[in-house]
Design an enzyme around this catalytic site. Sequence first.
Site, mmCIF file in Angstrom:
data_model
loop_
_atom_site.group_PDB
_atom_site.id
_atom_site.type_symbol
_atom_site.label_atom_id
_atom_site.label_comp_id
_atom_site.label_asym_id
_atom_site.label_seq_id
_atom_site.Cartn_x
_atom_site.Cartn_y
_atom_site.Cartn_z
ATOM 1 N N HIS A 485 5.075 -1.643 2.533
ATOM 2 C CA HIS A 485 5.589 -0.420 3.147
ATOM 3 C C HIS A 485 4.665 0.049 4.278
ATOM 4 O O HIS A 485 5.092 0.253 5.410
ATOM 5 C CB HIS A 485 5.728 0.662 2.070
ATOM 6 C CG HIS A 485 6.127 1.999 2.591
ATOM 7 N ND1 HIS A 485 7.393 2.505 2.438
ATOM 8 C CD2 HIS A 485 5.441 2.946 3.284
ATOM 9 C CE1 HIS A 485 7.460 3.698 3.007
ATOM 10 N NE2 HIS A 485 6.281 3.998 3.538
ATOM 11 N N GLU A 486 3.378 0.203 3.946
ATOM 12 C CA GLU A 486 2.437 0.710 4.951
ATOM 13 C C GLU A 486 2.276 -0.290 6.091
ATOM 14 O O GLU A 486 2.108 0.097 7.251
ATOM 15 C CB GLU A 486 1.086 1.032 4.311
ATOM 16 C CG GLU A 486 1.137 2.135 3.250
ATOM 17 C CD GLU A 486 1.783 3.424 3.731
ATOM 18 O OE1 GLU A 486 1.752 3.701 4.949
ATOM 19 O OE2 GLU A 486 2.343 4.153 2.890
ATOM 20 N N HIS A 489 4.843 0.379 8.652
ATOM 21 C CA HIS A 489 4.473 1.394 9.648
ATOM 22 C C HIS A 489 3.574 0.775 10.723
ATOM 23 O O HIS A 489 3.724 1.054 11.915
ATOM 24 C CB HIS A 489 3.714 2.542 8.976
ATOM 25 C CG HIS A 489 4.575 3.463 8.151
ATOM 26 N ND1 HIS A 489 5.710 4.073 8.655
ATOM 27 C CD2 HIS A 489 4.453 3.902 6.873
ATOM 28 C CE1 HIS A 489 6.246 4.844 7.702
ATOM 29 N NE2 HIS A 489 5.506 4.748 6.614
ATOM 30 N N HIS A 492 5.615 -1.272 13.027
ATOM 31 C CA HIS A 492 6.402 -0.386 13.894
ATOM 32 C C HIS A 492 5.552 -0.009 15.106
ATOM 33 O O HIS A 492 6.015 -0.050 16.254
ATOM 34 C CB HIS A 492 6.810 0.855 13.074
ATOM 35 C CG HIS A 492 7.835 1.729 13.719
ATOM 36 N ND1 HIS A 492 8.176 2.957 13.201
ATOM 37 C CD2 HIS A 492 8.585 1.597 14.848
ATOM 38 C CE1 HIS A 492 9.094 3.520 13.976
ATOM 39 N NE2 HIS A 492 9.350 2.712 14.977
#
Length: 707
Positions: A485-486, A489, A492
């Site tokens: 998940h992290e 980021h 992204h």
Amino acid sequence: MLSLLLGAALAAAPAMTNPPLLAPWPGPFGGVPPLAAIQVEQFKPALEAGMAEQLANVDRIAADPAAPSFENTIAALERSGRTLDRVSRMFGVWGSVLSTPEFEAVDTEMSPKLAAFSDRITQNEPLFKRIEAVYQAREASGLTPEQQRLTWLTYTTFVRAGARLDAAAKARVAAINERLASLFTAFGQNVLAEESTQFTLLDQEADLAGLSPATRAGMAAAAEARGHKGHWAVPNTRSAVEPFLSASTRRDLREKVWRAFVTRSDHGDARDNGKNVTEILALRAERAKLLGYPTFAHWSIEQSMAKTPERAMALMEAVWPAASARVREEVADMQAIADKEGAGITIEPWDYRSYAEKVRKARYDLDEDEVRPYLQLEKLREGMFWMAGRLLDLHFTPAKGVPVYHPDVRVWEVKDGKGKHVGLWYFDPFARPGKRSGAWMSAYRDQERFERPITTIVSNNSNFVKGKAGEPVLVSWNDAETLFHEFGHALHGLSSNVTYPSLSGTSVARDYVEFPSQILERWLATPEILERFATHVKTGQPIPAALVKKIEKARTFNQGFITMEYLSSALVDMKAHLAGATPIDPAAFEKDALGALGMPKELVMRHRLPHFNHLFSSDGYAAGYYSYLWSDTISADAFEAFLEGQGPYDEKVAARLKQHVFSAGNTVDPADGYRAFRGKDPGIGALMRRRGFPEPAASPSAPAPAK
Ligand SMILES: [Zn+2]
């Protein structure tokens, strides 16, 4: 004599007193943050110098005799605060990974000053007149779509901050903002103090019944660190409390630990946050009214993808009945086990996690301890790199000679498939005193190419317990998902391909920003990753297919609890911020709101108001906790695009995801960006299927964008 003279010279030139913070970053890759050279006492003068520099730049822009244009106004603003931006980002890094009482004192002093500084810019009338002129002419001045978007964003940011108000109202808004900044800092520090100083002390072996050797060892270390060698401590933090509640067979101690945790900052003492919550909500309501909005929730959501509180509420209310029904089933399953054991109890909130584990073992035959040896932190990191290469054409190699703030931090260089430098990725995986709990990504520098090409620098942070030297660190399936998940980021930020810094990377709507990170969690469970990277710590064998099947089968397990503890928090958040001028007593408000919702008595909000940092340690997620569900709805829908194609590594779908989502930043409206990727608006069906809930009869495309 020489040193005296030198001292005087340095004092006269602030840029020289704080070279590490104020100077452009030195070193390779277009400069890297001088993390090893920064000291806490440098922050205050550096922040002040950065603010002074930006104010001077802004005054020059406002006083420009030339007619307002995109270049001399909007673009000029983009470059007006370079120094302050660098300093503030390092200030944020210190606050999250290197906090000390000295740092907290600087934070307390500087937060209201930074708030006042920001108001001085947004309330600068000649400046706003110029912005407004560029905004009104934006479609006829030959601007690129990205320039038009930046102009819109700058203009609406100023309007939303009160640029159009009369002098008296402006002064009141500024006073409110300053007061709020102090309240936010106090709120967060109260919660941190409760979590770091409170603990439940256990005296005897019998108190540890049910706990694994690893948990016992952690609790012994925690007790020793708190001056109680030979005992065991459960610190009042989520990462300590949840494993205890799941495993302990001592119901009396579960209740004690649970009560301590859910009453953080709710004891009527100096660290009680009740009055802070009441005052923050009142000030937000007053400010929203001054700005022309019915409530703070309306003001807050306007710039998100949901656009109105009603649409956010509609999504939450569409999910609530299914989650609530699932909780009833879960409680019945747990009660049946308790009855069979002859426990003679009725399931209470401090029983939920523990009995859920019993149901899980009975029904799915899945044991965390069986999975863990296959999940080595370093192998998972390699798996994430492999995924980034396949999906987004980003490739990682260790970077040499980059300064770090702690020897545990490592740095990788990121390149694209043609070998072009894209950015840097810092990895800080281990828990340390002064580092905040949880896992997160932070951006040290955003990609842009407005004055010259600037590349991304991001970091991923988590709180794994460091093992003995040379021993691989093993993590849970949940933690592995969080890692992905992290990393989402981070990717992204690294994929960003925009011109202007304000539109770069993760600077997107709050209810859209979790979409890239949530969707990337899904690649952990792909066979391509598991076969190569989920290998046994001793045998090196890949995780058996049968075990993966068990994990997959148990995926929708306990979703009633998970969804409900989240949804109740998100709905109370929204309702508190929709209440307008009505003064709010947090305890009574929670009770009434949950009563009206029909909250099952067997569980509580994940975050009660007195310690709900998302809402009260900044405006960040206030009236915005719903965002996680909104983003998850989009992620679930988006992943189905891969499943409808060739699977998770479908190159065409991945290319569209990169183009329209990962690299677009805030250059397009998120609803338009999503539609360009998916060919349609997201619906709620995929989310409900993912959580194992029946779809509502009239399946509304709940998060469909408002035009
Ligand atoms: Zn996230």
